[in-house]
Design a protein around this motif. Structure first.
Motif, PDB file in Angstrom:
ATOM      1  N   ASN A  95     -11.700   0.602 -14.430  1.00  0.00           N
ATOM      2  CA  ASN A  95     -11.455  -0.830 -14.669  1.00  0.00           C
ATOM      3  C   ASN A  95     -10.401  -1.409 -13.754  1.00  0.00           C
ATOM      4  N   SER A  96      -9.796  -0.581 -12.910  1.00  0.00           N
ATOM      5  CA  SER A  96      -8.699  -1.060 -12.067  1.00  0.00           C
ATOM      6  C   SER A  96      -8.516  -0.114 -10.891  1.00  0.00           C
ATOM      7  N   GLY A  97      -7.657  -0.571  -9.966  1.00  0.00           N
ATOM      8  CA  GLY A  97      -7.364   0.245  -8.791  1.00  0.00           C
ATOM      9  C   GLY A  97      -6.560   1.480  -9.143  1.00  0.00           C
ATOM     10  N   ALA A  98      -5.540   1.306  -9.976  1.00  0.00           N
ATOM     11  CA  ALA A  98      -4.694   2.450 -10.330  1.00  0.00           C
ATOM     12  C   ALA A  98      -5.528   3.551 -10.988  1.00  0.00           C
ATOM     13  N   GLU A  99      -6.469   3.144 -11.834  1.00  0.00           N
ATOM     14  CA  GLU A  99      -7.316   4.160 -12.477  1.00  0.00           C
ATOM     15  C   GLU A  99      -8.241   4.839 -11.464  1.00  0.00           C
ATOM     16  N   ALA A 100      -8.665   4.104 -10.460  1.00  0.00           N
ATOM     17  CA  ALA A 100      -9.503   4.716  -9.424  1.00  0.00           C
ATOM     18  C   ALA A 100      -8.685   5.740  -8.642  1.00  0.00           C
ATOM     19  N   VAL A 101      -7.404   5.401  -8.362  1.00  0.00           N
ATOM     20  CA  VAL A 101      -6.535   6.347  -7.657  1.00  0.00           C
ATOM     21  C   VAL A 101      -6.222   7.547  -8.563  1.00  0.00           C
ATOM     22  N   GLU A 102      -5.989   7.290  -9.845  1.00  0.00           N
ATOM     23  CA  GLU A 102      -5.774   8.397 -10.799  1.00  0.00           C
ATOM     24  C   GLU A 102      -6.933   9.379 -10.751  1.00  0.00           C
ATOM     25  N   ALA A 129       3.771   3.254   0.886  1.00  0.00           N
ATOM     26  CA  ALA A 129       2.421   3.131   0.339  1.00  0.00           C
ATOM     27  C   ALA A 129       2.491   2.420  -1.005  1.00  0.00           C
ATOM     28  N   PHE A 130       1.365   1.864  -1.416  1.00  0.00           N
ATOM     29  CA  PHE A 130       1.219   1.335  -2.768  1.00  0.00           C
ATOM     30  C   PHE A 130      -0.082   1.880  -3.337  1.00  0.00           C
ATOM     31  N   HIS A 131       0.012   2.531  -4.507  1.00  0.00           N
ATOM     32  CA  HIS A 131      -1.194   3.104  -5.103  1.00  0.00           C
ATOM     33  C   HIS A 131      -1.416   2.636  -6.530  1.00  0.00           C
ATOM     34  N   GLY A 132      -0.551   1.743  -7.052  1.00  0.00           N
ATOM     35  CA  GLY A 132      -0.737   1.257  -8.413  1.00  0.00           C
ATOM     36  C   GLY A 132       0.513   1.488  -9.238  1.00  0.00           C
ATOM     37  N   ARG A 133       0.417   1.190 -10.566  1.00  0.00           N
ATOM     38  CA  ARG A 133       1.603   1.155 -11.415  1.00  0.00           C
ATOM     39  C   ARG A 133       1.555   2.119 -12.588  1.00  0.00           C
ATOM     40  N   VAL A 181      -3.867   8.552   1.410  1.00  0.00           N
ATOM     41  CA  VAL A 181      -3.388   7.545   2.363  1.00  0.00           C
ATOM     42  C   VAL A 181      -4.240   6.278   2.333  1.00  0.00           C
ATOM     43  N   GLU A 182      -3.590   5.137   2.528  1.00  0.00           N
ATOM     44  CA  GLU A 182      -4.304   3.876   2.744  1.00  0.00           C
ATOM     45  C   GLU A 182      -4.621   3.785   4.243  1.00  0.00           C
ATOM     46  N   PRO A 183      -5.883   3.678   4.625  1.00  0.00           N
ATOM     47  CA  PRO A 183      -6.197   3.523   6.058  1.00  0.00           C
ATOM     48  C   PRO A 183      -5.490   2.299   6.653  1.00  0.00           C
ATOM     49  N   GLY A 186      -1.543  -2.085   2.604  1.00  0.00           N
ATOM     50  CA  GLY A 186      -1.611  -3.485   2.197  1.00  0.00           C
ATOM     51  C   GLY A 186      -0.243  -4.012   1.808  1.00  0.00           C
ATOM     52  N   GLU A 187       0.254  -3.593   0.628  1.00  0.00           N
ATOM     53  CA  GLU A 187       1.571  -4.035   0.166  1.00  0.00           C
ATOM     54  C   GLU A 187       2.649  -3.665   1.180  1.00  0.00           C
ATOM     55  N   GLY A 188       2.426  -2.560   1.888  1.00  0.00           N
ATOM     56  CA  GLY A 188       3.400  -2.088   2.875  1.00  0.00           C
ATOM     57  C   GLY A 188       3.515  -3.020   4.079  1.00  0.00           C
ATOM     58  N   PHE A 214      -8.696   8.703   0.561  1.00  0.00           N
ATOM     59  CA  PHE A 214      -8.358   7.365   1.054  1.00  0.00           C
ATOM     60  C   PHE A 214      -8.220   6.400  -0.127  1.00  0.00           C
ATOM     61  N   ASP A 215      -7.124   5.659  -0.138  1.00  0.00           N
ATOM     62  CA  ASP A 215      -6.964   4.567  -1.081  1.00  0.00           C
ATOM     63  C   ASP A 215      -7.409   3.291  -0.368  1.00  0.00           C
ATOM     64  N   GLU A 216      -8.655   2.892  -0.658  1.00  0.00           N
ATOM     65  CA  GLU A 216      -9.204   1.665  -0.055  1.00  0.00           C
ATOM     66  C   GLU A 216      -9.290   0.559  -1.108  1.00  0.00           C
ATOM     67  N   VAL A 217      -8.380   0.586  -2.058  1.00  0.00           N
ATOM     68  CA  VAL A 217      -8.405  -0.428  -3.108  1.00  0.00           C
ATOM     69  C   VAL A 217      -8.238  -1.819  -2.500  1.00  0.00           C
ATOM     70  N   GLN A 218      -7.390  -1.942  -1.488  1.00  0.00           N
ATOM     71  CA  GLN A 218      -7.189  -3.265  -0.869  1.00  0.00           C
ATOM     72  C   GLN A 218      -8.056  -3.477   0.376  1.00  0.00           C
ATOM     73  N   CYS A 219      -8.194  -2.450   1.212  1.00  0.00           N
ATOM     74  CA  CYS A 219      -8.882  -2.646   2.502  1.00  0.00           C
ATOM     75  C   CYS A 219     -10.388  -2.455   2.404  1.00  0.00           C
ATOM     76  N   ALA A 243     -11.469  -0.695  -5.500  1.00  0.00           N
ATOM     77  CA  ALA A 243     -11.317  -1.622  -6.634  1.00  0.00           C
ATOM     78  C   ALA A 243     -11.216  -3.040  -6.048  1.00  0.00           C
ATOM     79  N   LYS A 244     -10.224  -3.822  -6.497  1.00  0.00           N
ATOM     80  CA  LYS A 244     -10.013  -5.194  -6.040  1.00  0.00           C
ATOM     81  C   LYS A 244     -11.336  -5.923  -5.746  1.00  0.00           C
ATOM     82  N   GLY A 245     -11.779  -6.015  -4.522  1.00  0.00           N
ATOM     83  CA  GLY A 245     -12.953  -6.816  -4.191  1.00  0.00           C
ATOM     84  C   GLY A 245     -14.249  -6.368  -4.834  1.00  0.00           C
TER      85      GLY A 245
HETATM   86  C1  LIG Z   1      -3.690  -3.160  -5.681  1.00  0.00           C
HETATM   87  C2  LIG Z   1      -3.705  -1.751  -5.212  1.00  0.00           C
HETATM   88  C3  LIG Z   1      -3.762  -0.665  -6.118  1.00  0.00           C
HETATM   89  C4  LIG Z   1      -3.677  -0.857  -7.616  1.00  0.00           C
HETATM   90  O1  LIG Z   1      -4.740  -1.592  -8.138  1.00  0.00           O
HETATM   91  P1  LIG Z   1      -4.623  -2.208  -9.624  1.00  0.00           P
HETATM   92  O2  LIG Z   1      -5.974  -2.790  -9.876  1.00  0.00           O
HETATM   93  O3  LIG Z   1      -3.522  -3.203  -9.609  1.00  0.00           O
HETATM   94  O4  LIG Z   1      -4.316  -1.071 -10.538  1.00  0.00           O
HETATM   95  C5  LIG Z   1      -3.837   0.612  -5.597  1.00  0.00           C
HETATM   96  N1  LIG Z   1      -3.865   0.820  -4.266  1.00  0.00           N
HETATM   97  C6  LIG Z   1      -3.819  -0.183  -3.377  1.00  0.00           C
HETATM   98  C7  LIG Z   1      -3.879   0.126  -1.916  1.00  0.00           C
HETATM   99  C8  LIG Z   1      -3.716  -1.503  -3.814  1.00  0.00           C
HETATM  100  O5  LIG Z   1      -3.625  -2.504  -2.920  1.00  0.00           O
END
Ligand SMILES: *Cc1c(COP(=O)(O)O)cnc(C)c1O
Length: 396
Positions: A95-102, A129-133, A181-183, A186-188, A214-219, A243-245
């Protein structure tokens, strides 16, 4: 009682949107904003996309949620499309990016532990890096501001320098399970990894039986003009978080993996009550219908190049404010000489232009992928006016 009903974890601005129209948001007092933030790379089809709306409406009226205890024709359909379109053989929906990374972290650990290598639990991750909360995903990042008050962190993460292969190599040891790694960070601050770096990680993973995650939640999901950003690099990961898009605004994430990488993800090993429910699957399908075509992706690349070259021209006029333009496709960043946040606030409050501040003095420009020349013209009108009357906070 002074705490607000909404837990006050966000410094919320005075922008209070109540309606969306294509690339604009309309505030409760009627103010129109040009939205080049897209809910932080979420609303890739903008705000009132007919296909996405009708898919969600129809599915809501047909079947919204059932348990994962039952067969899922809707999930099978979307998973099969993602498998056909990517490196992956199998997909877990979240349901979210953090869960996808988990799920990606668990998959990488279980790859080793399923085979009896219980010591191989450590992921090498990268600075800024940013991978969620969630607890695991904040532990995967070196950023102290996300750790404060939440100690102890989850064990099993080591932080290397981003885009520095030697730094990653130096952290490898008997406990290493893989790299996360995020290719493109994003937040960085919209920092694309170099070809050599990602290819080097791929090679290290291959030589040492490690997982490349790869964390492609944003890219991911067409943002860079490829369905997933790894396609720019001529290599494939073993596991990918998306996730995201992917839901276009409906909460949806996915963990994609090869058959080999997912060998430990067996019956009973993982789950989610909502994950992959029919309503979310309908949103995901509508998004893929719109973006996963050669024509759409080529258009994103083309628009990305146009926007980028106009941005490069623009910053030439304001060399005192801006340093460079970076990113790929419609995931662009304006690197500034000072902090980007005050400029972001100025654009938002004085010029009704929404962008996103990021690390490394970078202003993120993330338009809906359906933005066209009219929106780009409006963007440059607002951005130019904003640069012309901007007074950077003095470095007192
Ligand atoms: C936003 C983001 C996440 C976290 O996604 P959420 O849906 O807020 O949990 C993880 N990784 C990257 C690269 C993000 O940009």
């Amino acid at each position: 009682m002074s705490i607000t009903p909404l837990m006050p974890v966000y410094p919320r601005s005075g922008v209070r949107p109540v309606r969306g129209e294509h690339c604009h948001l309309i505030d409760e007092d009627g103010t129109r904003y040009l939205d080049f933030a897209s809910g932080i790379a979420v609303n890739l089809l903008g705000h009132s996309h007919a296909g996405l709306i009708s898919a969600i409406q129809q599915q809501a009226a047909t079947l919204m949620h059932v348990s994962n205890l039952y067969g899922s024709p809707q999930g099978e359909r979307l998973a099969q499309r993602l498998v056909d379109l990517t490196f992956a053989d199998t997909v877990f929906f979240t349901n979210s990016g953090a869960e996808a990374v988990e799920c990606a972290i668990k998959t990488a650990r279980s790859y080793h532990q399923h085979a009896g290598n219980d010591d191989r639990y450590e992921l090498i991750t990268f600075r800024n890096a940013f991978h969620g909360r969630t607890m695991a995903t904040i532990s995967a990042s070196n950023q102290d501001k996300m750790h404060k008050g939440f100690m102890p962190l989850l064990a099993g993460f080591k932080y290397a320098e981003f885009d520095d292969l030697e730094s990653a190599k130096a952290l490898m040891g008997p406990n290493t399970a893989g790299f996360l790694v995020e290719p493109i960070q994003g937040e960085g601050g919209i920092r694309p990894a170099s070809d050599d770096f990602l290819r080097g990680l791929r090679q290290l993973a291959d030589e040492n039986d490690l997982m490349l995650v790869f964390d492609e939640v944003q890219c991911g999901v067409a943002r860079t003009g490829r369905l997933y950003a790894y396609e720019h690099y001529g290599i494939e990961p073993d596991i990918l978080a998306s996730a995201k898009g992917i839901g276009g605004g409906f909460p949806l994430g996915a963990c994609l993996a090869t058959e080999k990488a997912a060998r430990g993800m067996v019956f009973g090993s993982h789950g989610s009550t909502y994950g992959g429910n029919p309503l979310a699957m309908a949103a995901g399908e509508a998004v893929l219908d719109a973006v996963a075509t050669d024509e759409f992706l080529a258009e994103v690349r083309e628009k990305g190049e146009r926007l980028r070259s106009r941005l490069e021209q623009f910053i030439g006029n304001y060399a005192d404010l801006f340093e460079s333009v970076r990113g790929k496709g419609l995931m662009l960043g304006l690197r500034m000489h000072g902090e980007s946040r005050p400029f972001y606030v100025h654009l938002r409050d004085n010029h009704q232009l929404l962008t996103v501040a990021a690390g490394d003095n970078t202003l993120r420009v993330l338009p809906p992928l359906v933005a066209g020349d009219a929106e780009f013209d409006e963007f440059f009108d607002r951005l130019s006016a904003g640069a012309a009357d901007y007074r950077p906070p003095s470095a007192a």
